[in-house]
Design a protein around this motif. Sequence first.
Motif, mmCIF file in Angstrom:
data_model
loop_
_atom_site.group_PDB
_atom_site.id
_atom_site.type_symbol
_atom_site.label_atom_id
_atom_site.label_comp_id
_atom_site.label_asym_id
_atom_site.label_seq_id
_atom_site.Cartn_x
_atom_site.Cartn_y
_atom_site.Cartn_z
ATOM 1 N N TYR A 299 -40.273 -17.508 1.904
ATOM 2 C CA TYR A 299 -39.039 -17.134 2.801
ATOM 3 C C TYR A 299 -39.684 -15.776 3.461
ATOM 4 O O TYR A 299 -39.226 -15.352 4.734
ATOM 5 N N ALA A 300 -40.463 -14.884 3.065
ATOM 6 C CA ALA A 300 -40.981 -13.871 3.616
ATOM 7 C C ALA A 300 -41.616 -14.072 4.997
ATOM 8 O O ALA A 300 -41.566 -13.721 5.989
ATOM 9 N N GLU A 301 -42.645 -15.213 4.575
ATOM 10 C CA GLU A 301 -43.289 -15.620 6.142
ATOM 11 C C GLU A 301 -42.289 -16.272 7.077
ATOM 12 O O GLU A 301 -42.725 -16.078 8.107
ATOM 13 N N ARG A 302 -41.447 -17.074 6.419
ATOM 14 C CA ARG A 302 -40.502 -17.674 7.449
ATOM 15 C C ARG A 302 -39.695 -16.416 8.280
ATOM 16 O O ARG A 302 -39.091 -16.576 9.588
ATOM 17 N N PRO A 321 -35.225 -8.248 7.963
ATOM 18 C CA PRO A 321 -34.769 -8.253 6.457
ATOM 19 C C PRO A 321 -35.853 -7.879 5.587
ATOM 20 O O PRO A 321 -37.095 -8.116 5.868
ATOM 21 N N ARG A 322 -35.407 -7.509 4.543
ATOM 22 C CA ARG A 322 -36.480 -6.800 3.504
ATOM 23 C C ARG A 322 -36.368 -7.874 2.274
ATOM 24 O O ARG A 322 -37.105 -7.606 1.349
ATOM 25 N N ALA A 323 -35.639 -8.895 2.348
ATOM 26 C CA ALA A 323 -35.126 -9.773 1.124
ATOM 27 C C ALA A 323 -34.447 -10.744 1.760
ATOM 28 O O ALA A 323 -33.785 -10.620 2.702
ATOM 29 N N GLY A 324 -34.449 -11.851 0.915
ATOM 30 C CA GLY A 324 -33.282 -12.985 1.138
ATOM 31 C C GLY A 324 -33.820 -14.004 1.965
ATOM 32 O O GLY A 324 -34.809 -14.346 2.202
ATOM 33 N N MET A 325 -32.755 -14.785 2.549
ATOM 34 C CA MET A 325 -32.939 -15.956 3.042
ATOM 35 C C MET A 325 -32.285 -15.858 4.722
ATOM 36 O O MET A 325 -31.977 -17.020 5.067
ATOM 37 N N PHE A 326 -32.222 -14.797 5.055
ATOM 38 C CA PHE A 326 -31.500 -14.757 6.477
ATOM 39 C C PHE A 326 -31.948 -13.786 7.410
ATOM 40 O O PHE A 326 -32.493 -12.651 6.883
ATOM 41 N N CYS A 366 -23.737 -9.698 16.407
ATOM 42 C CA CYS A 366 -24.769 -10.449 15.813
ATOM 43 C C CYS A 366 -24.594 -12.063 15.277
ATOM 44 O O CYS A 366 -23.446 -12.347 15.606
ATOM 45 N N VAL A 367 -25.652 -12.499 15.193
ATOM 46 C CA VAL A 367 -25.437 -14.033 14.554
ATOM 47 C C VAL A 367 -26.367 -13.632 13.331
ATOM 48 O O VAL A 367 -27.552 -13.186 13.409
ATOM 49 N N ARG A 368 -26.118 -14.588 12.394
ATOM 50 C CA ARG A 368 -27.027 -14.908 11.280
ATOM 51 C C ARG A 368 -27.866 -16.113 11.065
ATOM 52 O O ARG A 368 -27.174 -17.192 11.268
ATOM 53 N N VAL A 369 -29.020 -15.924 11.349
ATOM 54 C CA VAL A 369 -30.063 -17.038 11.319
ATOM 55 C C VAL A 369 -30.525 -17.232 9.934
ATOM 56 O O VAL A 369 -31.339 -16.566 9.120
ATOM 57 N N GLY A 370 -30.377 -18.376 9.507
ATOM 58 C CA GLY A 370 -30.843 -18.796 8.019
ATOM 59 C C GLY A 370 -32.274 -19.442 8.092
ATOM 60 O O GLY A 370 -32.769 -20.032 8.999
ATOM 61 N N LEU A 371 -32.835 -18.990 6.858
ATOM 62 C CA LEU A 371 -34.265 -19.335 6.805
ATOM 63 C C LEU A 371 -34.412 -20.765 5.736
ATOM 64 O O LEU A 371 -35.437 -20.932 5.627
ATOM 65 N N ALA A 372 -33.306 -21.142 5.375
ATOM 66 C CA ALA A 372 -33.493 -22.360 4.309
ATOM 67 C C ALA A 372 -33.666 -23.855 5.163
ATOM 68 O O ALA A 372 -32.998 -24.621 4.926
ATOM 69 N N GLN A 373 -34.608 -23.508 6.060
ATOM 70 C CA GLN A 373 -35.232 -24.952 6.472
ATOM 71 C C GLN A 373 -36.678 -24.954 6.509
ATOM 72 O O GLN A 373 -37.375 -23.620 6.565
ATOM 73 N N PRO A 374 -37.475 -25.900 6.578
ATOM 74 C CA PRO A 374 -38.902 -25.931 6.507
ATOM 75 C C PRO A 374 -39.416 -25.275 7.721
ATOM 76 O O PRO A 374 -38.836 -25.283 8.726
ATOM 77 N N PRO A 376 -41.689 -26.290 10.192
ATOM 78 C CA PRO A 376 -41.381 -27.114 11.472
ATOM 79 C C PRO A 376 -40.165 -27.094 12.138
ATOM 80 O O PRO A 376 -40.064 -26.732 13.377
ATOM 81 N N MET A 377 -39.209 -27.241 11.123
ATOM 82 C CA MET A 377 -37.785 -26.981 11.933
ATOM 83 C C MET A 377 -37.486 -25.697 12.194
ATOM 84 O O MET A 377 -36.623 -25.746 13.515
ATOM 85 N N LEU A 378 -37.829 -24.772 11.470
ATOM 86 C CA LEU A 378 -37.657 -23.241 12.418
ATOM 87 C C LEU A 378 -38.377 -23.146 13.564
ATOM 88 O O LEU A 378 -37.862 -22.448 14.456
ATOM 89 N N LYS A 379 -39.442 -23.627 13.609
ATOM 90 C CA LYS A 379 -40.356 -23.478 14.797
ATOM 91 C C LYS A 379 -39.672 -24.357 15.868
ATOM 92 O O LYS A 379 -39.391 -23.799 16.951
ATOM 93 N N GLN A 380 -38.975 -25.468 15.933
ATOM 94 C CA GLN A 380 -38.305 -26.029 16.757
ATOM 95 C C GLN A 380 -37.131 -25.155 17.076
ATOM 96 O O GLN A 380 -36.896 -25.117 18.314
#
Length: 396
Positions: A299-302, A321-326, A366-374, A376-380
């Motif tokens: 998650y940190a890398e994403r 973000p300093r933590a979490g999935m968004f 603002c918008v919240r962007v979620g990190l719960a995707q692999p 390659p999907m985030l890259k796309q």
Amino acid sequence: MFEARFSDQIDRLMDRDNDAWETHDRAVAMKNNGEDVILLCVGDPDFRTPEPIIDNAVSHLRVGRTHYSPALGEMKLRRAVADLETATSPHPCTPAEVAVYPGATNALYSVMNCLLNAGDEVVIPEPMYVGYPSIMAAIDAKVVAVPLRVEEDFKLDMEAMKAAVTGRTRVVFINTPGNPTGSIISRKELAELAEFCRERNLWLVCDEVYSMFTYSGLHRSLRASAQNLDNVVMVDGLSKSHAMSGWRIGWVVGPETLIERLGAHAGATLFGCPQFIQDASAFALENDQEYVAQMRQEYAERAEYVVRKLEKLEGIHCHQPRAGMFVMCDVDGTGMDGREFARALLDAELVSVVPGDAFGPSARNCVRVGLAQPRPMLKQACKRIKRFIEALPARS
Ligand SMILES: Cc1ncc(COP(=O)(O)O)c(C=O)c1O
């Protein structure tokens, strides 16, 4: 004609305005229709529950751990939670201070049921997790939202929190690490707020479901920070940390007086959680170092990747973000507010993000962007967002 009415409580819940989820609902419908939509709106981990936890649950199913369990939870799991608390705080914790629930949501709802009467006020910093207003609406408690400033990186405004307390306040409710902001409330702030609340005879409740996903350094819990624990209640769970959202396990750590009342409440509502799931959850907490660390790192890398890519785009500023999935992104510079942006992005590029006003008015740009995707999907998704921004009419 049948004319019996439903309860006021459920009417209040049904009446809640869900406008902010319009884009999300549309995105899910489009996806179900076979369109190539990338959903960055969900907070459900994309990882599989680690295999040893699944094996553990299956083996407990096989030996017949399929019966009723105590209302406050299996002792084994309560002890595992208490041990985790003892290991991460200067205050020792016993199982008598722990209650187990089917998820943090139910834990929070039950806690609020035990602490609040209809009409009581709850002070909550905003933007806040979307689940909180519904819980308060069900209880008919009044949310007193304390706006945090996007320009100040959504830092807790201690003076505003204190000033929001009135004679009707019973609970101050915080969330660290925070959803949607990924901000962390410092140990010093937690200690100060706990002491302030204690002096005012207020409960301080803290939702810590992202406790295991702090990107650098260990989580500092409310319980570890507070000097006195009489008024301090913490809620956590396995949905995020162990990719176990569908297993529905959460817990409360609080004073024994509250746990006793939660027991009476659970007796009337839940009557316990499944045995084999609690067995596997205790196992998960006792054997988790490696895989929790891997997910945290991922998650940190994403987050780092998404912030790096989006920050380069004209009109977008990412809150780090300093933590979490968004990742919260301020899109004010594009000339759109969060809702307009989310709607237009979905229409143009089939990427779905959550408009900030779903979490409160101070995040409307603002918008919240979620990190719960692999990855390659985030890259796309980042590529599509870039194309979307580049296609916007130039602004003077
Ligand atoms: C801050 C926060 N609290 C609670 C929850 C719900 O947790 P659970 O799945 O344990 O009910 C979520 C889920 O997104 C969350 O973000």
